[in-house]
Motif scaffolding. Structure first.
Motif, PDB file in Angstrom:
ATOM      1  N   GLU A  40      37.233  36.969  57.973  1.00  0.00           N
ATOM      2  CA  GLU A  40      35.849  37.399  57.858  1.00  0.00           C
ATOM      3  C   GLU A  40      35.610  38.189  56.567  1.00  0.00           C
ATOM      4  O   GLU A  40      34.477  38.426  56.185  1.00  0.00           O
ATOM      5  N   ASN A  41      36.686  38.621  55.956  1.00  0.00           N
ATOM      6  CA  ASN A  41      36.573  39.398  54.729  1.00  0.00           C
ATOM      7  C   ASN A  41      36.765  38.543  53.491  1.00  0.00           C
ATOM      8  O   ASN A  41      36.908  39.064  52.394  1.00  0.00           O
ATOM      9  N   SER A  42      36.790  37.234  53.658  1.00  0.00           N
ATOM     10  CA  SER A  42      36.991  36.345  52.517  1.00  0.00           C
ATOM     11  C   SER A  42      35.786  36.416  51.589  1.00  0.00           C
ATOM     12  O   SER A  42      34.672  36.749  52.015  1.00  0.00           O
ATOM     13  N   PRO A  43      35.967  36.092  50.292  1.00  0.00           N
ATOM     14  CA  PRO A  43      34.840  36.148  49.351  1.00  0.00           C
ATOM     15  C   PRO A  43      33.657  35.296  49.790  1.00  0.00           C
ATOM     16  O   PRO A  43      32.503  35.705  49.637  1.00  0.00           O
ATOM     17  N   MET A  44      33.953  34.122  50.326  1.00  0.00           N
ATOM     18  CA  MET A  44      32.879  33.221  50.719  1.00  0.00           C
ATOM     19  C   MET A  44      32.037  33.818  51.854  1.00  0.00           C
ATOM     20  O   MET A  44      30.807  33.736  51.840  1.00  0.00           O
TER      21      MET A  44
END
Length: 707
Positions: A34-38
């Motif tokens: 959930e913390n990915s850049p996307m």
């Protein structure tokens, strides 16, 4: 919560608390994905709830419910508005470049320019207002749905996400995009929605040219404008210098004219001319009639004097140019063979008398060729001007009044923003699924919209707007690109193309992009196949079923079923490893489609089973799910919470005893009440007890949550 504490919580035999809702907020750093850049680029203003429910085998499910806004609510409409402004600006320029036209066709050009200028002015004003608002907001509330400057922004757009962790899996996500039905509340529904408004508009032209044909016509006009003076100039030089450049340039000219579009346009001009002559004698001010009369003076245009148009007439016109050139070449060859005559490449040292004699013999042929070129140019210009102007008319005036076109653009913008949001989430969750990636470039993505609108009063107009937006979505496509950086602004989708052919570019971080299949990295288009299933569930639908008309809903559902069935058929035909689509251990895809067909044929009142089965089919084929009602806060809340509980029951063995309590918990204390509060400032669903008596039972909230 740590991984250990989650496992302990799931496997415990006795509940640690008496109520399923464990906490109000869960920080997003719990899950690295959930913390990915996307995801940081796509989601904002997240609200999370955590529940645990008991399974049939007396174990525990940990359920995370998450609702998020998105910057796409404003960024996509702004991109679309910019593209529409540019498209209409370019169209004004291209019709202005047609030069002098007859009064009739100049009047039509003026109509196109006025139409475009009206839209450009409105869209520039809207874009300026959105630029001010988007810096501080990602959300358009239901109370603002009639705001003129927010016409293009989707109402109450959110992702409703549920993560389920059970003793047998680490976590599975289920997504639904919720937003107010794409409709133009600013213009309202006094005269209906787009379905009725467009049906009342009769297309004044029977000739429709594609954007590709209009582009070809502009290119041919440019070629003719460049080549004609070159041919004429070189014909002057031919008499004194050389045959070769003249011959080469004339061959290029003939090649440019050998285009089927010119012939078909001339036939269309003739047909419109004859129709005009049949209907009225007052047509002499038209471009068509003037060109017809002028062309009758040419040596190769006598066929147009007949009422029956000779389809080979144009072939003879441009062929005359080639024949004239051949005559000149033959004459030069013959003169070259005569010792006293200078060759075509002779120098100025040739005798003046023999040169004069040579020029005198060649001059009539050059003049004939010029006449043939002039006639061909006249006809080609008339034909291509016709194509460009008809293309401009069909893209503007013929679509309806500027208000109708603006309405169509606005509801498309709302629908597209929601679909792009859903596609981003689906892509993010499935990047490591090779079957899904293969599906994208070989079949396309299914988009299934669920409507809860009644077919009565204003909501009938909303459904008509929504129907047209879904139709227009089918002309859009996605493509995946490599982002410049991992900054959120570089990971937001952008739009290219023109109306009816928009392509949404979805950027991925470089590392992620590099792992994609070659077809996706090469920029292949991902087709959008959109379907809409609607079942009205409120008290107004009761009136429609008893005293009104439900034919629009029946037609939409049946047409969507046929499209859904065709998509599933294509999917199973194209993919070699389609077993996962045919059966996922719950119910096979053919069985689901058969059940949906039977449910539609039953024609029961408020047959919400249609929505449930359509949603199951969508999930089974990796589609994007969207749910809408008037403003996506009340009926939509009932639908998404029910869908979540049905998924828990079907896929995670939620016990029958826990089903009702889970449903009530999500409605009484879940994310959707936060949604109501942010829209209207109250934590109560906008239902009355009397209204709820007309709702299907599973769509009724628990006591205390409405009023």
């Amino acid at each position: 919560f740590t991984s250990f504490s989650i496992r302990t919580l799931l496997r415990s035999k006795e509940p640690q608390i008496s109520y399923p809702a464990l906490c109000d907020f869960l920080h997003s750093t719990v899950h690295d994905r959930e913390n990915s850049p996307m995801m940081r680029a796509a989601l904002c203003a997240q609200v999370c709830k955590l529940y645990r429910f008991q399974t049939e085998d007396h174990r525990w499910l940990l359920v995370r419910e998450q609702m998020s806004e998105t910057p796409l609510s404003f960024s996509l409409p702004k991109h679309l508005l910019s593209k529409l402004i540019q498209e209409h600006t370019d169209r004004v320029q291209e019709v202005k470049e047609l030069g002098d036209l007859s009064p009739h066709w100049d009047g039509l050009r003026h109509d196109v320019i006025s139409h475009c200028h009206h839209l450009i002015g409105c869209y520039q004003e809207t874009l300026a207002e959105l630029d001010k608002l988007s810096a501080s907001s990602c959300f358009k509330s239901s109370s603002s749905k009639s705001d003129r400057h927010l016409q293009f922004v989707p109402t109450n757009l959110h992702s409703q996400r549920m993560e389920v962790t059970d003793p047998d899996c680490s976590g599975v996500w289920y997504d639904v995009i919720t937003f107010g039905a794409p409709a133009d509340h600013h213009q309202a529904f006094k005269h209906g929605g787009l379905t009725r408004l467009l049906s009342k508009h009769t297309n004044p032209s029977s000739v429709i040219y594609s954007q590709d044909e209009s582009s070809r016509a502009r290119e041919l006009l440019a070629s003719v404008a460049q080549l004609q003076p070159q041919v004429f100039g070189l014909s002057e030089e031919l008499l004194a210098v050389s045959l070769e450049p003249f011959s080469h340039q004339t061959h290029q000219f003939v090649h440019a004219l050998k285009d089927e579009l010119v012939r078909s346009a001339l036939l269309a001009i003739h047909d419109q001319h004859m129709a005009t002559c049949d209907s009225s004698h007052a047509h002499s001010n038209g471009l068509i009639c003037e060109n017809t009369a002028a062309n009758q003076e040419g040596p190769a245009s006598s066929g147009q004097q007949d009422s029956e148009y000779d389809e080979e007439e144009w072939d003879r016109v441009w062929a005359n140019v080639a024949k004239s050139l051949n005559c000149i070449i033959a004459m030069v060859d013959r003169l070259d063979s005569v010792p006293s005559a200078p060759p075509a490449s002779s120098s100025s040292s040739s005798s003046s008398s023999s040169c004069s004699s040579w020029q005198e013999q060649l001059l009539p042929l050059v003049l004939t060729l010029r006449d043939c070129v002039r006639e061909a140019v006249t006809k080609a210009r008339a034909a291509m001007t016709f194509v460009v102007l008809q293309g401009a008319l069909s893209a503007t005036v013929n679509l309806g009044s500027p208000h109708v076109v603006q309405r169509r653009h606005a509801v498309f913008s709302q629908a597209l923003s929601a679909v792009v949001f859903g596609f981003m989430l689906k892509l993010h969750e499935s990047l490591k699924d090779p079957q899904f990636l293969l599906q994208l470039h070989s079949v396309g993505i299914l988009v299934q919209l669920e409507g809860l609108l009644s077919t009565y009063g204003d909501e009938l107009g909303m459904l008509e707007d929504m129907e047209q937006s879904v139709t227009d979505l089918r002309g859009a496509a996605f493509t995946v690109t490599q982002a410049k950086t991992q900054q959120p602004e570089d990971l937001l989708p952008t739009i290219r193309g023109t109306w009816g052919r928009f392509v949404v570019e979805v950027p991925l971080p470089p590392e992620t992009f590099s792992s994609l299949p070659r077809e996706l990295k090469d920029g292949c288009l991902i087709r959008v196949d959109a379907v809409l299933f609607n079942i009205g569930i409120n008290q107004q639908q009761s009136l429609a079923e008893r005293f009104g008309d439900v034919s629009l809903q029946d037609r939409l559902n049946q047409q969507s079923f046929e499209r859904l069935k065709a998509y599933c058929s294509c999917l199973t035909d194209r993919l070699t490893e389609a077993a996962c689509f045919l059966s996922d251990g719950i119910q096979s895809l053919p069985d689901l489609l058969s059940s949906l067909d039977s449910s539609l044929e039953a024609r029961r009142r408020k047959n919400v089973e249609v929505l449930w089965i359509a949603a199951m089919v969508c999930r089974q084929v990796n589609g994007v799910r969207l749910t809408s009602c008037k403003s996506a806060k009340d009926r939509t809340a009932m639908s998404v919470t029910l869908e979540q509980c049905l998924l828990l029951q079907q896929r995670h063995k939620l016990s029958q005893q826990s089903f009702s309590s889970a449903l009530d918990s999500m409605r009484r204390d879940g994310c959707r009440l936060d949604n109501v509060q942010k829209n209207v400032g109250s934590r109560k669903f906008a239902f009355s007890s009397v209204q709820l008596l007309t709702f299907p039972k599973l769509y009724r909230p628990p006591d205390g949550s409405f009023g």
